[in-house]
Each structure stands twice: as structure tokens, then as C-alpha cells.
Write a protein that holds these residues in place. Structure first.
Motif, short mmCIF file in Angstrom:
data_model
loop_
_atom_site.label_atom_id
_atom_site.label_comp_id
_atom_site.label_asym_id
_atom_site.label_seq_id
_atom_site.Cartn_x
_atom_site.Cartn_y
_atom_site.Cartn_z
N CYS A 181 39.04 35.03 17.91
CA CYS A 181 39.83 35.79 18.89
C CYS A 181 41.11 35.04 19.25
N TRP A 182 41.00 33.74 19.39
CA TRP A 182 42.16 32.90 19.69
C TRP A 182 43.18 32.99 18.57
N LEU A 183 42.70 32.94 17.32
CA LEU A 183 43.58 33.07 16.16
C LEU A 183 44.24 34.45 16.14
N ASN A 184 43.45 35.51 16.35
CA ASN A 184 44.00 36.86 16.36
C ASN A 184 45.09 37.02 17.42
N LEU A 185 44.83 36.48 18.61
CA LEU A 185 45.79 36.60 19.69
C LEU A 185 47.14 36.03 19.30
N ALA A 205 41.22 41.65 25.10
CA ALA A 205 40.47 42.70 25.79
C ALA A 205 39.27 43.05 24.93
N PRO A 206 38.29 42.13 24.85
CA PRO A 206 37.18 42.30 23.90
C PRO A 206 36.32 43.52 24.17
N ARG A 207 36.02 44.25 23.09
CA ARG A 207 35.12 45.41 23.12
C ARG A 207 34.34 45.42 21.82
N PRO A 208 33.07 45.74 21.86
CA PRO A 208 32.28 45.81 20.63
C PRO A 208 32.90 46.78 19.63
N GLY A 209 32.92 46.38 18.37
CA GLY A 209 33.39 47.25 17.31
C GLY A 209 34.89 47.28 17.12
N HIS A 210 35.64 46.51 17.90
CA HIS A 210 37.09 46.44 17.77
C HIS A 210 37.52 44.99 17.71
N CYS A 211 38.79 44.79 17.37
CA CYS A 211 39.37 43.45 17.51
C CYS A 211 39.43 43.10 18.98
N CYS A 212 39.32 41.81 19.28
CA CYS A 212 39.38 41.35 20.67
C CYS A 212 40.78 41.49 21.28
N VAL A 213 41.76 41.74 20.46
CA VAL A 213 43.15 41.80 20.92
C VAL A 213 43.62 43.24 20.99
N VAL A 214 44.37 43.57 22.03
CA VAL A 214 45.09 44.84 22.11
C VAL A 214 46.55 44.51 22.41
N VAL A 215 47.42 45.45 22.09
CA VAL A 215 48.83 45.32 22.42
C VAL A 215 49.13 46.29 23.54
N ASP A 216 49.43 45.76 24.71
CA ASP A 216 49.71 46.60 25.87
C ASP A 216 51.01 47.37 25.70
N GLY A 233 39.24 41.54 34.00
CA GLY A 233 37.97 42.22 33.91
C GLY A 233 37.37 42.28 32.53
N SER A 234 38.07 41.70 31.52
CA SER A 234 37.55 41.83 30.17
C SER A 234 36.53 40.77 29.84
N GLY A 235 36.52 39.68 30.58
CA GLY A 235 35.53 38.62 30.32
C GLY A 235 35.83 37.86 29.06
N LYS A 236 34.81 37.14 28.58
CA LYS A 236 34.97 36.35 27.36
C LYS A 236 34.94 37.25 26.14
N PRO A 237 35.50 36.76 25.02
CA PRO A 237 35.43 37.54 23.79
C PRO A 237 34.00 37.96 23.49
N ALA A 238 33.85 39.22 23.07
CA ALA A 238 32.52 39.80 22.92
C ALA A 238 31.94 39.57 21.54
#
Length: 241
Positions: A181-185, A205-216, A233-238
Motif C-alpha cells: 500500500c505504501w508503494l502504491n501510494l 482508503a483501504p477497502r476489500p477487493g480494491h487497491c488501498c489507494v484512491v485519487v480524491d 476513518g479508513s484505518g490501516k490498509p485492509a
């Protein structure tokens, strides 16, 4: 566990299913959906009959390219509702072929273990810097094309942000979630900078089934460059990255 040669032979057989134009249309449709797809929906999207869609969807499932489940349509239940319908979704399993055989996953795993063993954090910061530089090299004005070029499946949101529907490093992320996730970010932040956009738009913004990164979306919603970029509110990478 089989040898690389056996795995490549199996993968070639499975991937050959996508040579069929109808199956490729069905697969491409199913893989873009967030929820499992029914036969009628898939048939309509591919412009074919339900019977033909069912045949090809099952062939894709047999090849390991799709998973199956059963569910009733929304709002239908109780006596007279009928049997649950078969539904299809993209599998999280990877299929890849290397000729001659190669095992880059093994190399990546060894390097990830080395990063995890560095208590000083120096190697982790070096990974971030390298990922950022790689993003800047691969980026351009068209962010969507740049993301696809790096193996992501971007989908533009209604607000103008970008959701990444997959992680290009999914297999490695299972065991080294926070590192990947750190690398993806930082990779995505490099892509943004290359296109002249604020790097802080990329956040975790970790969510199951997606990349941990989003572009706002553009504007004040993006995280500040150089911060951890973790959306509130996203917590740690999922797990299930």
C-alpha cells in the motif's frame, strides 16, 4: 505446488479461453462490475442470448477466470421466489505466463522480506522514493492512461476522483499489505505529479477487493503531499487488498 513449467502450461490453457471474442466481451464486462453479475445482465451487455452467455460464462468459470455464486434478485424471497440465480465475478487469483519460465514473484517476496527486516525504516523510505520516481517516469497528462500503463484498473467517480479497482501487486500484498500500500501510494503520487496535479490527491482508503489507494477529486479534499495520506476513518490498509 507444481513447477513453473507446469503452472505456465496450465495458465496458457486457461488464458486461451479469452481468445474467443464472445468470452472476452463477457469477461471484460464482468471484471468491471463491483457486484456479481447474472446471466441475463451479462447477455445484454455482450449482445447475445442468455443461453449462449450461460455457456461461455461457465467456460470462463471452469478456466478459473471467474468465480460463481448463487443469489436471488433484490426484493425476491420467500415461497414462490424460485431458485437462486447463478452469478459471476472476477477471481482474485492471478494467471500469468512466462516463456521461458520466470519467477518474479519469488524475487519480489525476498525483497519485501528484506524491507520488513529493516527496523530503521531507511529501506522503506527508499522504496517510497523509488516508487515516486517510477510514477513520475511513467506518468503524463492523461492520468487514466498512465494508471492503466502501470497495471491499475481506474474508474472515474461521479465526483471526479479515481477509484482503483485492482492492485497490480495483489499476490505480494497478501503477505506484505502495508508495504505494498505504501508503494502504491507513492507510485500514484508520482503519476499525479508527472501530469502536473497535486500529489496529495492520492490517499490511502483501504477497502476489500480494491487497491488501498484512491485519487480524491481536485480541490481541498486531497491529502497534503508528504503526509501519510490516510483518509479519515479508513484505518490501516485492509487485508484482501
Amino acid at each position: 505446488m507444481g513447477t513453473n513449467e507446469n503452472r505456465d502450461r496450465d495458465a496458457i490453457s486457461d488464458l486461451s479461453s479469452l481468445d474467443d471474442a464472445v468470452r472476452r466481451r463477457l469477461y471484460d464486462y464482468v471484471r468491471t462490475r463491483d457486484e456479481p453479475v447474472g446471466r441475463e445482465e451479462a447477455a445484454g451487455a455482450a449482445g447475445i442470448s442468455r443461453t449462449l452467455a450461460a455457456y461461455h460464462l461457465d467456460k470462463l468459470a471452469d478456466a478459473g477466470l471467474l468465480t460463481t455464486s448463487y443469489a436471488r434478485a433484490a426484493g425476491r424471497g420467500g415461497p414462490g421466489a424460485g431458485r437462486p440465480a447463478k452469478r459471476y465475478a472476477r477471481t482474485d487469483e492471478e494467471l500469468s505466463v512466462s516463456v521461458p519460465p520466470r519467477d518474479y514473484g519469488l524475487l519480489a517476496g525476498v525483497l519485501a522480506e528484506a524491507v520488513a527486516a529493516d527496523d530503521s525504516g531507511t529501506v522503506r523510505e527508499a522504496v517510497a522514493a523509488a516508487a515516486h520516481a517510477a510514477g513520475r517516469s511513467a506518468g503524463g497528462e492523461d492520468l487514466t492512461s498512465a494508471l492503466r500503463g502501470c497495471g491499475y484498473e481506474p474508474a472515474t467517480t461521479a465526483e471526479g476522483g479515481v477509484d482503483l479497482r485492482n492492485c497490480p501487486f495483489h499476490r505480494l500484498a497478501r503477505e506484505h499489505t502495508e508495504l505494498v500500500c505504501w508503494l502504491n501510494l507513492h507510485l500514484v503520487r508520482g503519476l499525479l505529479e508527472a501530469g502536473g496535479q497535486p500529489a496529495g490527491r492520492a490517499v490511502l482508503a483501504p477497502r476489500p477487493g480494491h487497491c488501498c489507494v484512491v485519487v480524491d477529486p481536485p480541490g481541498p479534499a486531497g491529502g497534503a503531499p508528504g503526509s501519510g495520506g490516510l483518509r479519515a476513518g479508513s484505518g490501516k490498509p485492509a487485508e484482501g487488498h
